[in-house]
Design a protein around this motif. Structure first.
Motif, short mmCIF file in Angstrom:
data_model
loop_
_atom_site.label_atom_id
_atom_site.label_comp_id
_atom_site.label_asym_id
_atom_site.label_seq_id
_atom_site.Cartn_x
_atom_site.Cartn_y
_atom_site.Cartn_z
N GLN A 128 1.07 -1.69 0.21
CA GLN A 128 -0.17 0.13 -0.27
C GLN A 128 0.84 1.25 0.09
O GLN A 128 0.63 2.00 -0.69
CB GLN A 128 -1.12 -0.40 1.40
N ASP A 181 2.19 1.71 -3.28
CA ASP A 181 0.89 2.38 -4.06
C ASP A 181 0.83 4.18 -4.17
O ASP A 181 0.89 4.70 -5.09
CB ASP A 181 -0.38 1.33 -3.91
N LEU A 182 1.20 4.34 -3.10
CA LEU A 182 0.63 5.29 -2.56
C LEU A 182 1.60 5.75 -2.35
O LEU A 182 1.61 7.03 -3.26
CB LEU A 182 0.45 5.28 -0.73
N HIS A 213 3.48 5.25 -5.21
CA HIS A 213 3.53 6.00 -7.23
C HIS A 213 2.09 6.20 -7.24
O HIS A 213 2.24 7.68 -8.17
CB HIS A 213 3.32 4.62 -7.96
N GLN A 214 1.40 6.88 -6.19
CA GLN A 214 -0.18 7.74 -7.00
C GLN A 214 0.93 8.96 -6.27
O GLN A 214 -0.07 10.21 -7.52
CB GLN A 214 -0.75 7.17 -5.76
N ARG A 215 1.14 9.36 -5.48
CA ARG A 215 1.99 10.75 -5.13
C ARG A 215 2.12 10.97 -6.06
O ARG A 215 2.74 12.33 -6.17
CB ARG A 215 2.72 10.79 -3.64
N ASP A 216 3.80 9.85 -6.81
CA ASP A 216 4.57 10.69 -8.16
C ASP A 216 2.95 11.10 -8.97
O ASP A 216 3.27 12.30 -9.36
CB ASP A 216 5.29 9.63 -8.35
N ARG A 217 2.42 10.79 -8.79
CA ARG A 217 1.76 10.78 -10.20
C ARG A 217 0.66 12.33 -9.95
O ARG A 217 0.74 12.94 -10.76
CB ARG A 217 -0.04 9.58 -10.91
N LEU A 218 0.30 12.28 -8.92
CA LEU A 218 -0.11 13.55 -8.23
C LEU A 218 0.79 14.86 -8.65
O LEU A 218 0.48 15.91 -9.12
CB LEU A 218 -1.25 13.42 -7.16
N GLN A 219 2.08 13.66 -7.50
CA GLN A 219 2.82 15.31 -8.50
C GLN A 219 3.65 15.85 -9.97
O GLN A 219 3.10 17.12 -10.23
CB GLN A 219 4.14 14.66 -7.72
N GLN A 236 0.63 15.62 -11.97
CA GLN A 236 -0.55 16.28 -12.15
C GLN A 236 -0.48 17.72 -11.88
O GLN A 236 -1.14 18.31 -12.79
CB GLN A 236 -1.63 15.40 -12.05
#
Length: 291
Positions: A151, A154-155, A157-163, A165
């Motif tokens: 998790q 995954d978080l 990776h999500q943080r990187d994607r959100l950064q 974005q």
């Protein structure tokens, strides 16, 4: 601050300050050059003062310089050197005070780090004891840890994607702000043009209204004239109709008389002709009545 200043640069900066009526100090030399450590600038400024003294002595020794001027130059130079030494000592004291404050701050920070290190070591010892006690529970929680790690990844990776974005949105926001500024400028231009057009339209409407009012007044006058003429024509028509009716009555009476005359017997005509004083009517007049 970058290093690498030369004696020539310091000499040129000091000469420029003196030419401008200003006192050459370490800080002013550093501001003029934009680089150089205080110690280096101070050492080179002392060298400049020494060379300046030599140049002053050479000027004083010139045959065209009076002794009084030489003494005045020497006195001015003595005062300038004293002032420069005072300023240099003041700047050195300020730098020493700043260095002492920095050292004091570093010592306090070092003590804080030592305290934190001792606490960390104590916590590490306690953690080691707890870790020994938690070995039994480690196997049971290993699966949960792996899930939490997954998790976490995954978080991350999500943080990187959100950064990414967020960065894209920042770029888009900057573009939108630029476009908004352009649109605002365009809107202001359109509003100014619209105001000008509205003012021009108001003037044109006012002119049209004035012309319309003038034409309405002329139209009212023309309607009044036409109404008066129409009333006159109605009176004329009534008079003409009355005259025509009168003439029609006379014509009808004349035609009735003519019909009676035509229906009379030939004997009566002969009698009328034989009567004394009777005159024969002209043929053309009889034809006219016949018609």
């Amino acid at each position: 601050m970058p290093k690498g200043i030369t004696q020539e640069q310091v000499n040129a900066a000091a000469d420029a300050l003196v030419a401008a009526g200003d006192k050459p100090t370490v800080e002013k030399i550093r501001q003029a050059l934009g680089t150089g450590s205080p110690n280096t600038v101070m050492r080179m400024l002392d060298t400049w003062r020494s060379s300046l003294a030599q140049r002053l002595q050479e000027v004083i020794k010139l045959p065209g310089v009076p002794p009084e001027a030489g003494q005045a130059f020497a006195e001015v130079w003595r005062l300038a050197v004293a002032q420069a030494e005072t300023l240099a000592r003041t700047a050195l004291v300020e730098d020493q005070n700043a260095l002492f404050a920095a050292q004091t701050s570093l010592a306090q920070e070092q003590k804080l780090w030592e305290i934190a290190l001792n606490e960390a070591q104590t916590n590490a010892a306690e953690s080691t004891a707890k870790l020994t006690q938690a070995d039994v529970q480690l196997c049971e929680r290993q699966t949960l840890v792996e899930q939490l790690e997954a998790q976490r990844l995954d978080l991350m990776h999500q943080r990187d994607r959100l950064q990414v974005q967020l960065e894209q949105q920042r770029v888009e926001l900057d573009e939108l702000r630029t476009e908004y500024s352009i649109v605002q400028e365009h809107v202001r231009t359109v509003e100014d043009r619209s105001h000008q057009q509205v003012d021009r339209a108001r003037l044109e409407i006012k002119s049209v209204q004035q012309r319309l009012e003038r034409e309405q007044r002329e139209h009212s006058k023309l309607v009044a004239q036409l109404t008066a003429q129409q009333e006159e024509l109605r009176v004329t028509v009534r008079v003409a109709e009355q005259a025509a009716a009168h003439q029609a009555g006379r014509v009808a009476a004349f035609e009735a008389t003519l019909s009676q005359w035509r229906s009379a017997s030939p004997s009566k005509r002969a009698v009328k002709k034989s009567l004394p004083g009777a005159k024969e009517r002209p043929k053309n007049r009889t034809r006219k009545h016949t018609r």
